[in-house]
Design an enzyme around this catalytic site. Structure first.
Site, short mmCIF file in Angstrom:
data_model
loop_
_atom_site.label_atom_id
_atom_site.label_comp_id
_atom_site.label_asym_id
_atom_site.label_seq_id
_atom_site.Cartn_x
_atom_site.Cartn_y
_atom_site.Cartn_z
N CYS A 190 41.27 14.77 -56.56
CA CYS A 190 40.00 14.66 -55.82
C CYS A 190 40.01 15.54 -54.58
O CYS A 190 39.08 16.31 -54.34
CB CYS A 190 39.75 13.22 -55.37
SG CYS A 190 39.33 12.12 -56.71
N1 PCA Z 1 40.36 9.95 -58.69
C1 PCA Z 1 41.56 10.75 -58.61
C2 PCA Z 1 41.30 11.94 -59.47
C3 PCA Z 1 40.17 11.55 -60.33
C4 PCA Z 1 39.56 10.39 -59.69
O1 PCA Z 1 38.49 9.88 -60.00
C5 PCA Z 1 41.94 11.06 -57.19
O2 PCA Z 1 41.84 10.16 -56.33
O3 PCA Z 1 42.33 12.18 -56.87
#
Ligand code: PCA
EC number: 3.4.19.3
Length: 225
Positions: free
Chosen positions: A153
């Site tokens: 993310c």
């Molecule tokens: N959360 C992950 C990656 C995909 C998502 O929805 C994250 O916190 O990086």
């Protein structure tokens, strides 16, 4: 506008970061009777949803491809934050990858910069305080957050903000959703319905701000409505 989410990942059965972008593309951003942005519903907002693989290597190239093809004015990336109790508006993206678990390509980068030559962090230009107050009026639990973690993310957000540095006409931000929880008294999580409302509200407020840009510092300002 483009709203991105993620492909199904881990063992999360219903992922808000998959469902909210899909719902916004299907329903648009106006089906909320409590709208108080004073924005005319005549403003045409095209919502283009895209799902991104949970992959350090592939996430940003795929989002960039979509942005180059659709040329949006507003980009909201979203992700699921397991630890979140409410909807979290991310202030900045940091130049760090530190994965505690392998991504979709089985890569586990540890304590590495996303961009060796890039700055330590980028701020979003979304009017977060105004959105926060708008959420409060609509009864959507939310808070500001200083990072979207150190996994995919955050990497996606960093690359997105890097891309907008020389594109002043593009507003970009990141919203972390909490897990879906339909119990209204739960300490953590929100119903999918509330999260969809939150997604619509973020886009409405971003559109409003896009049409009425402020010259002040949006991170510090008690921005007007
Ligand atoms: N959360 C992950 C990656 C995909 C998502 O929805 C994250 O916190 O990086």
């Amino acid at each position: 506008m483009v709203i991105s989410g993620f492909d199904p990942y881990e063992d999360v059965t219903i992922n808000p970061a998959f469902e909210v972008p899909k719902a916004l593309q299907e329903r648009g951003i106006w089906d909320d009777s409590q709208d108080s942005t004073n924005l005319s519903q005549d403003v045409e907002v095209n919502v283009h949803a895209v799902n991104i693989p949970v992959s350090f290597a592939k996430a940003w190239p795929l989002l960039r491809e979509t942005l180059e093809a659709t040329k949006p004015d507003i980009v909201i990336a979203t992700g699921l934050k397991h630890s979140a109790r409410s909807v979290m508006l991310e202030r900045c993206a940091t130049n760090l990858m530190d994965a505690a678990k392998p991504d979709a390509d089985n890569a586990t980068p540890r304590r590495m910069p996303i961009d060796e030559h890039g700055p330590a962090a980028y701020w979003t230009r979304l009017p977060l305080r105004a959105i926060l107050r708008y959420f409060a009026k609509q009864g959507i639990p939310s808070s500001l957050s200083s990072d979207a973690g150190t996994y995919v993310c955050n990497s996606l957000f960093y690359s997105l903000l890097h891309w907008t540095v020389n594109r002043e006409n593009v507003l970009a931000g990141f919203v972390s959703f909490p897990p879906i929880n339909d119990d209204p008294h739960a300490e953590r999580g929100l119903s999918l319905d509330q999260q969809i409302k939150a997604g619509q509200a973020v886009v409405r407020k971003a559109v409003w701000y896009y049409l009425h840009p402020s010259s002040g510092n949006i991170l510090l300002d008690e921005a007007r409505d």
